[in-house]
Design an enzyme around this catalytic site. Structure first.
Site, PDB file in Angstrom:
ATOM      1  CB  SER A  59       4.339  -2.287  -6.967  1.00 44.13           C
ATOM      2  OG  SER A  59       4.595  -3.386  -6.019  1.00 44.13           O
ATOM      3  CD  GLN A 104       0.173   9.189  -1.238  1.00 45.59           C
ATOM      4  OE1 GLN A 104       0.985  10.113  -0.682  1.00 45.59           O
ATOM      5  NE2 GLN A 104      -0.274   8.512  -2.050  1.00 45.59           N
ATOM      6  CG  ASP A 136      -3.211  -1.897 -11.029  1.00 45.63           C
ATOM      7  OD1 ASP A 136      -2.815  -0.851 -11.438  1.00 45.63           O
ATOM      8  OD2 ASP A 136      -4.265  -1.643 -10.307  1.00 45.63           O
ATOM      9  CG  ASN A 168       0.510   2.755 -12.164  1.00 45.55           C
ATOM     10  OD1 ASN A 168      -0.219   3.951 -12.208  1.00 45.55           O
ATOM     11  ND2 ASN A 168       0.172   1.941 -11.514  1.00 45.55           N
ATOM     12  CG  HIS A 185      -1.174  -0.924  -7.619  1.00 47.29           C
ATOM     13  ND1 HIS A 185      -2.572  -0.044  -8.152  1.00 47.29           N
ATOM     14  CD2 HIS A 185      -0.933  -1.898  -6.621  1.00 47.29           C
ATOM     15  CE1 HIS A 185      -3.169  -1.272  -7.425  1.00 47.29           C
ATOM     16  NE2 HIS A 185      -2.751  -1.940  -6.599  1.00 47.29           N
ATOM     17  NE  ARG A 199     -13.347   1.887 -18.396  1.00 42.87           N
ATOM     18  CZ  ARG A 199     -13.163   2.212 -17.194  1.00 42.87           C
ATOM     19  NH1 ARG A 199     -12.089   3.471 -17.062  1.00 42.87           N
ATOM     20  NH2 ARG A 199     -13.530   2.014 -15.966  1.00 42.87           N
TER      21      ARG A 199
HETATM   22  C1  GAR Z   1      -0.542   7.525  -4.749  1.00 44.57           C
HETATM   23  O1  GAR Z   1       0.041   6.435  -2.981  1.00 44.57           O
HETATM   24  C2  GAR Z   1      -0.714   5.658  -5.860  1.00 44.57           C
HETATM   25  O2  GAR Z   1       0.357   5.072  -5.409  1.00 44.57           O
HETATM   26  C3  GAR Z   1      -1.590   5.917  -6.066  1.00 44.57           C
HETATM   27  O3  GAR Z   1      -2.658   6.557  -5.969  1.00 44.57           O
HETATM   28  C4  GAR Z   1      -1.599   7.655  -4.849  1.00 44.57           C
HETATM   29  C5  GAR Z   1      -1.878   8.926  -5.385  1.00 44.57           C
HETATM   30  O4  GAR Z   1      -0.816  10.052  -4.619  1.00 44.57           O
HETATM   31  N1  GAR Z   1      -2.174   4.767  -7.592  1.00 44.57           N
HETATM   32  C6  GAR Z   1      -3.282   4.312  -7.563  1.00 44.57           C
HETATM   33  O5  GAR Z   1      -4.169   4.286  -6.133  1.00 44.57           O
HETATM   34  C7  GAR Z   1      -3.608   3.663  -8.879  1.00 44.57           C
HETATM   35  N2  GAR Z   1      -4.214   2.901  -8.617  1.00 44.57           N
HETATM   36  P1  GAR Z   1      -0.846  11.307  -5.269  1.00 44.57           P
HETATM   37  O6  GAR Z   1      -1.412  12.159  -6.128  1.00 44.57           O
HETATM   38  O7  GAR Z   1      -0.397  12.315  -4.133  1.00 44.57           O
HETATM   39  O8  GAR Z   1       0.519  10.839  -6.178  1.00 44.57           O
END
Ligand code: GAR
Length: 210
Positions: A136, A171, A145, A107, A109, A65
């Site tokens: 969030s 979303q 997170d 970020n 979440h 990583r």
């Molecule tokens: C979003 O819902 C975001 O909150 C989540 O991935 C999706 C990405 O959608 N993020 C996580 O789960 C982070 N661990 P997108 O590619 O259409 O923006």
């Protein structure tokens, strides 16, 4: 103007919300690079359609990583982004990356943190029988997170919801909230200080703005 780097792994709908806010709502920022860890991320096509520079750094080309994170730092640091935006970036970051962009790493979440860090947040909210779910936005620290919250947007869980309908509602909330928070950064109103998250003249509560 305020320089952004946006990191993605997937469809990039949050990236699109930022592009749209810049193009149509006067968000005073520019996206200098969209960086993906996956060559097949749908968001790369969105970036190219908007004329943005893109890069792919595949985590599978690195055996730790830290090595992956260092490669991303090496790519981003010369751009000196004012804010680094994680938008559906699905790799756990190490201190190698977090320290390089501390105080300017955001970020989003898909849960009302501190509930449901990690994966499968919509399923977990449904299984728990929650009446509220949401998203969030937080400054990223070395705790997964777990960084200081900036803002949260609650959405209702409806009686016949399943993962798909609930995630779509979350979303939609994300696409409203992320451009607002990035705007606060671009307007130099939002900072992570030693005392916590500061927006304008006030220190935000531990939940961020709800
Ligand atoms: C979003 O819902 C975001 O909150 C989540 O991935 C999706 C990405 O959608 N993020 C996580 O789960 C982070 N661990 P997108 O590619 O259409 O923006």
């Amino acid at each position: 103007s305020h320089s952004l780097a946006v990191l993605i792994s997937g469809s990039g709908s949050n990236l699109q919300a930022l592009i749209d806010a810049i193009e149509h709502q006067g968000l005073p920022a520019r996206i200098d690079l969209v960086l993906s860890n996956r060559a097949d991320a749908g968001g790369l096509a969105r970036a190219k359609s908007a004329g943005l520079a893109t890069a792919v750094i595949d985590h599978r080309d690195h055996d730790s990583r830290e090595s992956f994170d260092q490669a991303m730092v090496d790519r981003l640091a010369p751009l000196a982004p004012d804010t680094v935006v994680l938008a559906g970036f699905m790799r756990i970051l190490t201190p190698v990356f977090v320290r390089a962009f501390s105080d300017r790493l955001l970020n989003i979440h898909p849960s009302l943190l501190p509930k449901y860090p990690g994966l499968h947040t919509h399923r977990r909210a449904l299984d728990a029988g929650d009446s509220q779910h949401g998203c969030s936005i937080h400054f990223v620290t070395e705790e997964l997170d777990g960084g200081p919250l900036i803002a949260q947007a609650p959405v209702p869980v409806l009686p016949n919801d399943h993962e798909e309908t609930l995630s779509k509602r979350v979303q939609q909330a994300e696409h409203r909230l992320y451009p607002d928070v990035v705007r606060w950064r671009a307007e130099r109103r939002l900072f992570l200080t030693a005392n916590g998250v500061q927006l304008d003249d006030r220190l935000l509560p531990p939940t961020g703005l709800v």
